[in-house]
Design a protein around this motif. Structure first.
Motif, PDB file in Angstrom:
ATOM      1  N   ALA A   1      52.773  49.345   4.038  1.00 12.17           N
ATOM      2  CA  ALA A   1      52.562  48.128   4.808  1.00 12.17           C
ATOM      3  C   ALA A   1      51.722  48.411   6.032  1.00 12.17           C
ATOM      4  N   ALA A   2      51.998  49.561   6.693  1.00 14.41           N
ATOM      5  CA  ALA A   2      51.228  49.912   7.894  1.00 14.41           C
ATOM      6  C   ALA A   2      49.780  50.167   7.542  1.00 14.41           C
ATOM      7  N   MET A   3      49.564  50.874   6.415  1.00 17.02           N
ATOM      8  CA  MET A   3      48.194  51.161   5.987  1.00 17.02           C
ATOM      9  C   MET A   3      47.456  49.883   5.637  1.00 17.02           C
ATOM     10  N   ALA A   4      48.179  48.937   5.072  1.00 19.00           N
ATOM     11  CA  ALA A   4      47.537  47.686   4.679  1.00 19.00           C
ATOM     12  C   ALA A   4      47.075  46.897   5.893  1.00 19.00           C
ATOM     13  N   GLN A   5      47.718  47.156   7.060  1.00 16.36           N
ATOM     14  CA  GLN A   5      47.373  46.429   8.268  1.00 16.36           C
ATOM     15  C   GLN A   5      46.233  47.093   9.043  1.00 16.36           C
ATOM     16  N   SER A   6      45.789  48.272   8.610  1.00 16.40           N
ATOM     17  CA  SER A   6      44.717  49.005   9.277  1.00 16.40           C
ATOM     18  C   SER A   6      43.478  49.011   8.394  1.00 16.40           C
ATOM     19  N   ASN A   7      42.311  49.113   9.028  1.00 15.81           N
ATOM     20  CA  ASN A   7      41.076  49.223   8.252  1.00 15.81           C
ATOM     21  C   ASN A   7      40.045  49.998   9.042  1.00 15.81           C
ATOM     22  N   VAL A   8      39.245  50.772   8.326  1.00 10.84           N
ATOM     23  CA  VAL A   8      38.148  51.536   8.905  1.00 10.84           C
ATOM     24  C   VAL A   8      36.902  51.272   8.073  1.00 10.84           C
ATOM     25  N   THR A   9      35.793  50.961   8.730  1.00 10.57           N
ATOM     26  CA  THR A   9      34.547  50.636   8.040  1.00 10.57           C
ATOM     27  C   THR A   9      33.450  51.613   8.427  1.00 10.57           C
ATOM     28  N   LEU A  10      32.801  52.181   7.428  1.00 14.21           N
ATOM     29  CA  LEU A  10      31.598  52.977   7.636  1.00 14.21           C
ATOM     30  C   LEU A  10      30.409  52.037   7.489  1.00 14.21           C
ATOM     31  N   TYR A  11      29.522  52.007   8.478  1.00 10.40           N
ATOM     32  CA  TYR A  11      28.391  51.090   8.436  1.00 10.40           C
ATOM     33  C   TYR A  11      27.162  51.778   9.006  1.00 10.40           C
ATOM     34  N   GLY A  12      26.016  51.158   8.835  1.00  9.22           N
ATOM     35  CA  GLY A  12      24.806  51.741   9.406  1.00  9.22           C
ATOM     36  C   GLY A  12      23.577  50.908   9.147  1.00  9.22           C
ATOM     37  N   ARG A  13      22.467  51.381   9.692  1.00 16.45           N
ATOM     38  CA  ARG A  13      21.179  50.709   9.552  1.00 16.45           C
ATOM     39  C   ARG A  13      20.088  51.772   9.584  1.00 16.45           C
ATOM     40  N   ILE A  14      19.201  51.752   8.596  1.00 15.61           N
ATOM     41  CA  ILE A  14      18.083  52.690   8.546  1.00 15.61           C
ATOM     42  C   ILE A  14      16.796  51.884   8.591  1.00 15.61           C
ATOM     43  N   ASP A  15      15.979  52.161   9.597  1.00 15.69           N
ATOM     44  CA  ASP A  15      14.749  51.409   9.849  1.00 15.69           C
ATOM     45  C   ASP A  15      13.602  52.399  10.028  1.00 15.69           C
ATOM     46  N   THR A  16      12.666  52.399   9.088  1.00 21.13           N
ATOM     47  CA  THR A  16      11.540  53.333   9.132  1.00 21.13           C
ATOM     48  C   THR A  16      10.238  52.582   8.864  1.00 21.13           C
ATOM     49  N   SER A  17       9.212  52.890   9.638  1.00 23.17           N
ATOM     50  CA  SER A  17       7.927  52.209   9.473  1.00 23.17           C
ATOM     51  C   SER A  17       6.781  53.173   9.748  1.00 23.17           C
ATOM     52  N   ILE A  18       5.585  52.759   9.354  1.00 25.61           N
ATOM     53  CA  ILE A  18       4.363  53.542   9.576  1.00 25.61           C
ATOM     54  C   ILE A  18       3.360  52.647  10.294  1.00 25.61           C
ATOM     55  N   GLY A  19       2.710  53.186  11.323  1.00 25.34           N
ATOM     56  CA  GLY A  19       1.745  52.389  12.066  1.00 25.34           C
ATOM     57  C   GLY A  19       1.035  53.197  13.121  1.00 25.34           C
ATOM     58  N   SER A  20       0.689  52.517  14.212  1.00 22.91           N
ATOM     59  CA  SER A  20      -0.091  53.156  15.273  1.00 22.91           C
ATOM     60  C   SER A  20       0.418  52.733  16.641  1.00 22.91           C
ATOM     61  N   ASN A  21       0.407  53.664  17.579  1.00 27.00           N
ATOM     62  CA  ASN A  21       0.783  53.401  18.957  1.00 27.00           C
ATOM     63  C   ASN A  21      -0.369  53.884  19.841  1.00 27.00           C
ATOM     64  N   LYS A  22      -1.025  52.953  20.512  1.00 29.47           N
ATOM     65  CA  LYS A  22      -2.181  53.282  21.346  1.00 29.47           C
ATOM     66  C   LYS A  22      -1.833  53.010  22.809  1.00 29.47           C
TER      67      LYS A  22
ATOM     68  N   SER B   1      10.850  55.351  13.798  1.00 30.34           N
ATOM     69  CA  SER B   1      12.244  55.069  13.461  1.00 30.34           C
ATOM     70  C   SER B   1      12.750  53.986  14.396  1.00 30.34           C
ATOM     71  N   GLY B   2      13.284  52.900  13.834  1.00 32.99           N
ATOM     72  CA  GLY B   2      13.934  51.885  14.649  1.00 32.99           C
ATOM     73  C   GLY B   2      13.014  50.927  15.353  1.00 32.99           C
ATOM     74  N   ASN B   3      11.884  50.569  14.794  1.00 31.97           N
ATOM     75  CA  ASN B   3      11.001  49.615  15.457  1.00 31.97           C
ATOM     76  C   ASN B   3      11.522  48.184  15.387  1.00 31.97           C
ATOM     77  N   LEU B   4      12.142  47.804  14.265  1.00 29.61           N
ATOM     78  CA  LEU B   4      12.715  46.457  14.160  1.00 29.61           C
ATOM     79  C   LEU B   4      14.101  46.421  14.785  1.00 29.61           C
ATOM     80  N   SER B   5      14.904  47.426  14.533  1.00 28.17           N
ATOM     81  CA  SER B   5      16.200  47.592  15.191  1.00 28.17           C
ATOM     82  C   SER B   5      16.601  49.054  15.077  1.00 28.17           C
ATOM     83  N   SER B   6      17.314  49.540  16.048  1.00 31.72           N
ATOM     84  CA  SER B   6      17.610  50.967  16.152  1.00 31.72           C
ATOM     85  C   SER B   6      18.339  51.496  14.918  1.00 31.72           C
ATOM     86  N   THR B   7      17.879  52.644  14.427  1.00 32.13           N
ATOM     87  CA  THR B   7      18.542  53.308  13.319  1.00 32.13           C
ATOM     88  C   THR B   7      19.835  53.926  13.827  1.00 32.13           C
TER      89      THR B   7
END
Length: 328
Positions: A16-37, A48-54
């Motif tokens: 019952a105690a375990m059923a009342q607890s929860n742990v979530t593994l989550y993430g976001r991977i954002d990779t792009s190619i371009g130019s910075n002048k 890495s992370g141009n749209l949102s942080s990886t």
């Protein structure tokens, strides 16, 4: 027989105690190619992370009964182009534990500041609060920008009272050298239907170097018109050396089926004793395409510069990239 019954009771209560607890593994991977002048020097690279942080993280909660919950969040940023961890602590983005219930929520550890919630609201529809958001250039003209997170922080978030809520946080810098800095932040917010508005303030105090003290005030708002979402904000930044920045940003997101297009603009003006010392302005344009609920393709462009009080350009930046973001 009694031992069997006791064992079954212990097993049932544990389940019952375990059923009342929860742990979530989550993430976001954002990779792009371009130019910075920057200032005429161009660099073609993988970002890495141009749209949102990886990042990746663990979060969870335990139901303690009576509406009370224990919560935690551990979150680490990393560079998806080479797999290296962000400089600094292992869980540089979030590392806190706390309680929530009818009284609101309390977080203890490292987390976003209360002021950051309001600043983020201002650019929520301005290139999706990304590295392409024009404030990334325009707001570098004078006073350095605020710290979005605070370590050793106690943060409280109130429940909603007829749409109104408030938050306050205090972060203690426990490192005496080289400069001890405390961070105090608070906000007041109103949310009703498609409207979301708020005001926030953050004070960063340096005990041994008061000339480097910084104070930030923000008024932000966002509205969802259905055919478009708009966000805007006004910010004031001041330091202990009597330098003051007035900053403004506005952006719009337009959904077009699986596509979403965003346009944003930001400008700033720095003054000391009534004399203009610097000006900054920037423009951004981007689009995303949803391949699924968790995967997006994107492309965006950012163009901006900063001038000194004499009108001479001291920073000139152009950046674009095309990439993919995947959430898990």
């Amino acid at each position: 027989m009694k031992k069997s019954l006791i064992a079954l009771a212990v097993l049932a209560s544990t389940g019952a105690a375990m059923a009342q607890s929860n742990v979530t593994l989550y993430g976001r991977i954002d990779t792009s190619i371009g130019s910075n002048k920057v200032n005429g020097v161009s660099n073609t690279q993988m970002f890495s992370g141009n749209l949102s942080s990886t990042r990746w993280g663990l979060r969870g909660s335990e139901d303690l009964g009576g509406g009370l919950k224990a919560n935690f969040n551990l979150e680490q940023g990393f560079d998806s182009s080479d797999g290296t961890q962000n400089a600094g602590s292992a869980f540089d983005r979030q590392s806190w534990v706390g309680l929530s219930g009818g009284f609101g929520a309390v977080k203890i550890g490292r987390s976003d500041t209360s002021f950051d919630d309001i600043r983020d609201l201002a650019v929520s529809s301005n290139l999706w609060d990304s590295e392409f958001t024009p404030t990334k250039i325009a707001y570098t003209a004078g006073v350095p920008d605020y710290s979005s997170r605070a370590s050793n922080q106690i943060r409280y978030e109130s429940p909603s009272f007829a749409g109104f809520s408030f938050g306050v946080g205090y972060g203690l810098d426990e490192q005496a050298s080289p400069i001890k800095r405390d961070v105090l932040s608070y906000n007041l917010r109103y949310r009703a239907g498609n409207l979301d508005v708020g005001v926030g303030r953050q004070e960063q105090k340096h005990e041994s170097a008061p000339a480097t003290d910084r104070e930030y005030t923000a008024i932000s708002g966002a509205y969802n018109f259905g055919v478009a979402r708009v966000s805007a904000g006004f910010n004031r930044a001041e330091n202990g050396a009597n330098l003051r920045d007035n900053e403004l940003s506005v952006g719009v997101n337009v959904p077009l089926g699986a596509f979403e297009v965003s346009v944003g603009y930001a400008r700033s003006k720095s003054e000391a004793a009534g004399v203009t010392t610097a000006k900054g302005s920037a423009f951004g344009l981007g689009a995303t395409y949803a391949l699924s609920k968790r995967t997006r393709l994107y492309g965006a462009y950012l163009d901006g510069d900063v001038e000194n009080g004499a009108g001479v350009t001291i920073t000139d930046r152009r950046m674009y990239s095309f990439g993919v973001r995947h959430d898990f």
